[in-house]
Motif scaffolding. Structure first.
Motif, mmCIF file in Angstrom:
data_model
loop_
_atom_site.group_PDB
_atom_site.id
_atom_site.type_symbol
_atom_site.label_atom_id
_atom_site.label_comp_id
_atom_site.label_asym_id
_atom_site.label_seq_id
_atom_site.Cartn_x
_atom_site.Cartn_y
_atom_site.Cartn_z
ATOM 1 N N GLU A 1 25.097 12.626 34.584
ATOM 2 C CA GLU A 1 23.831 13.106 35.177
ATOM 3 C C GLU A 1 22.772 12.013 35.140
ATOM 4 N N ALA A 2 22.661 11.331 33.988
ATOM 5 C CA ALA A 2 21.645 10.274 33.873
ATOM 6 C C ALA A 2 21.944 9.124 34.822
ATOM 7 N N ASN A 3 23.181 8.794 34.975
ATOM 8 C CA ASN A 3 23.562 7.716 35.882
ATOM 9 C C ASN A 3 23.239 8.074 37.331
ATOM 10 N N GLN A 4 23.464 9.348 37.674
ATOM 11 C CA GLN A 4 23.155 9.789 39.039
ATOM 12 C C GLN A 4 21.639 9.729 39.286
ATOM 13 N N LEU A 5 20.861 10.179 38.296
ATOM 14 C CA LEU A 5 19.410 10.146 38.433
ATOM 15 C C LEU A 5 18.890 8.710 38.481
ATOM 16 N N GLN A 13 20.429 6.140 39.705
ATOM 17 C CA GLN A 13 20.728 5.606 41.030
ATOM 18 C C GLN A 13 19.716 6.105 42.065
ATOM 19 N N GLU A 14 19.163 7.308 41.821
ATOM 20 C CA GLU A 14 18.161 7.862 42.731
ATOM 21 C C GLU A 14 16.751 7.483 42.286
ATOM 22 N N HIS A 15 16.670 6.622 41.242
ATOM 23 C CA HIS A 15 15.380 6.159 40.710
ATOM 24 C C HIS A 15 14.559 7.307 40.142
ATOM 25 N N LEU A 16 15.284 8.299 39.608
ATOM 26 C CA LEU A 16 14.614 9.438 38.982
ATOM 27 C C LEU A 16 14.744 9.396 37.456
ATOM 28 N N ALA A 17 15.464 8.435 36.933
ATOM 29 C CA ALA A 17 15.629 8.292 35.478
ATOM 30 C C ALA A 17 15.718 6.811 35.157
ATOM 31 N N SER A 18 15.364 6.476 33.903
ATOM 32 C CA SER A 18 15.368 5.074 33.483
ATOM 33 C C SER A 18 16.807 4.604 33.215
ATOM 34 N N PRO A 19 17.129 3.391 33.634
ATOM 35 C CA PRO A 19 18.456 2.829 33.306
ATOM 36 C C PRO A 19 18.673 2.702 31.802
ATOM 37 N N GLU A 47 18.008 4.910 29.658
ATOM 38 C CA GLU A 47 18.576 6.176 29.186
ATOM 39 C C GLU A 47 20.097 6.172 29.377
ATOM 40 N N VAL A 48 20.512 5.636 30.494
ATOM 41 C CA VAL A 48 21.962 5.550 30.743
ATOM 42 C C VAL A 48 22.621 4.646 29.696
ATOM 43 N N THR A 49 21.952 3.528 29.390
ATOM 44 C CA THR A 49 22.497 2.601 28.395
ATOM 45 C C THR A 49 22.575 3.248 27.020
ATOM 46 N N ARG A 50 21.521 3.992 26.666
ATOM 47 C CA ARG A 50 21.487 4.644 25.363
ATOM 48 C C ARG A 50 22.627 5.646 25.221
ATOM 49 N N ILE A 51 22.833 6.465 26.225
ATOM 50 C CA ILE A 51 23.910 7.466 26.167
ATOM 51 C C ILE A 51 25.278 6.769 26.124
ATOM 52 N N GLY A 52 25.414 5.684 26.873
ATOM 53 C CA GLY A 52 26.670 4.939 26.857
ATOM 54 C C GLY A 52 26.979 4.372 25.489
ATOM 55 N N GLN A 53 25.931 3.886 24.796
ATOM 56 C CA GLN A 53 26.136 3.366 23.452
ATOM 57 C C GLN A 53 26.564 4.465 22.483
ATOM 58 N N GLN A 54 25.982 5.653 22.627
ATOM 59 C CA GLN A 54 26.378 6.785 21.779
ATOM 60 C C GLN A 54 27.852 7.153 22.012
ATOM 61 N N ILE A 55 28.230 7.128 23.275
ATOM 62 C CA ILE A 55 29.625 7.443 23.598
ATOM 63 C C ILE A 55 30.567 6.403 22.970
ATOM 64 N N GLY A 56 30.193 5.127 23.064
ATOM 65 C CA GLY A 56 31.036 4.078 22.481
ATOM 66 C C GLY A 56 31.163 4.205 20.972
ATOM 67 N N SER A 57 30.051 4.542 20.314
ATOM 68 C CA SER A 57 30.077 4.700 18.864
ATOM 69 C C SER A 57 30.962 5.870 18.445
ATOM 70 N N LEU A 58 30.840 6.988 19.172
ATOM 71 C CA LEU A 58 31.677 8.150 18.845
ATOM 72 C C LEU A 58 33.148 7.900 19.172
ATOM 73 N N ASP A 59 33.430 7.139 20.205
ATOM 74 C CA ASP A 59 34.822 6.798 20.526
ATOM 75 C C ASP A 59 35.467 5.999 19.391
ATOM 76 N N ARG A 60 34.701 5.042 18.838
ATOM 77 C CA ARG A 60 35.241 4.254 17.727
ATOM 78 C C ARG A 60 35.441 5.116 16.487
#
Length: 322
Positions: free
Chosen positions: A136-140, A142-148, A150-163
């Motif tokens: 959802e954040a990535n889609q927003l 791309q439409e310039h409705l959310a900060s990039p 935020e996408v980076t932050r969520i991606g980092q959380q996903i990477g940490s939980l994957d490890r």
């Protein structure tokens, strides 16, 4: 009067006038007897030179010890020394002490495995939500409705939980393997009934292999209280048997795997057995420069009638080809 000469004249060529003695009949007979004895001994001496003779001792070819994993009281002993048993046969039954039940349950229903599975499930649920948020954040973004960011932050959380998930999964695999081995040991010792709920108060110990009962611990008697870790019964394979010995380097160098030997046992007079050389160690018993080099060897001997026992001392003879 002429003076007597100080010199004694000898006959020509240094010969004396002493008459030559002819051999007597007794001497002829002694010489003939010596010739006969030497003729008989020469083949024996030659055979001794082409043989390797040494002593060894018989051992069971495979042994397993039945150990009491928990303390308790012997209820029934179903075997005697020398008895033939098959894998899974009941050897004895005993009543478990009360302290054994929680230990058995810890193996059958391991709490660490349960807790780790719950943690893994929690992480997987978080990852499911985060991946949805990431999309959802990535889609927003791309439409310039959310900060990039935020996408980076969520991606980092996903990477940490994957490890973290991968680490927990490795721990779980090791734990499950460990407890699976312990559970298999319980089933091997007690049979499938140990998996019943609740745990039976009286359990049966079973033979781990086909063979013969070699020894029974003197403390294993009906109504005897026994502690955990007691080596109760020793079961071994007595056919075939192993014959072990140590040979000097010059003797070992003349033998090869597969060579056959004749075996005799003082305890079994008049009986002869055949053994096959099945193992020659390539390193001596000791590498000390000041010590002679002896090499451990093993021979295999069939024992279908079970007349040979572990510990019998044997004389081994290898007759080598001329």
């Amino acid at each position: 009067m002429n003076k007597q000469s100080r010199y004694t004249l000898l006959p020509p060529h240094g010969r004396t006038n002493t008459p030559t003695r002819k051999p007597t009949m007794k001497q002829f007979r002694a010489a003939a007897l010596f010739t006969v004895i030497l003729t008989l001994l020469l083949p024996v001496m030659a055979m001794a030179q082409d043989s390797i003779i040494f002593e060894g001792k018989f051992y069971s070819s495979l042994q397993r010890t039945v150990v009491l994993p928990y303390s308790g009281t012997i209820v029934e002993l179903l075997v005697t020394s020398g008895q033939t048993v098959n894998e899974g046969d009941i050897i004895l039954s005993y009543e478990l002490d009360t302290e054994a039940f929680p230990k058995i349950q810890q193996i059958l229903n391991p709490i660490p495995v349960i807790d780790l599975n719950l943690q893994i499930t929690t992480i997987q649920e978080k990852l499911t939500l985060l991946r949805r948020d990431y999309q959802e954040a990535n889609q927003l973004a791309q439409e310039h409705l959310a900060s990039p960011n935020e996408v980076t932050r969520i991606g980092q959380q996903i990477g940490s939980l994957d490890r973290q998930l991968a680490l927990y999964q490795r721990k779980l695999d090791l734990l499950e393997q460990d407890y699976a081995e312990q559970q298999a040991m319980l089933v091997e010792l007690f049979g499938e009934e140990i998996l019943q709920e609740p745990t039976p108060e009286i359990v049966s110990l079973r033979s781990p292999i086909n063979g013969q009962v070699l020894t029974i611990n003197p403390g294993v008697r009906v109504n005897a209280e026994v502690g955990s870790g007691l080596a109760a019964v020793n079961v071994g394979v007595m056919d075939p048997l192993l014959l072990r010995a140590q040979l000097y380097e010059s003797e070992v160098s003349r033998l090869s795997l597969g060579d056959t030997a004749e075996v005799t046992v003082d305890s079994l007079p008049g009986q002869t057995f055949e053994a096959v050389l099945t193992r020659i160690n390539w390193s001596p018993v000791t590498l000390d420069l000041n010590q002679p080099s002896y090499y451990a060897i093993e021979l295999t001997t069939d024992n279908p009638d079970l007349v040979l026992k572990e510990g019998y001392k044997a004389q081994v003879t290898f007759t080598l080809a001329q």
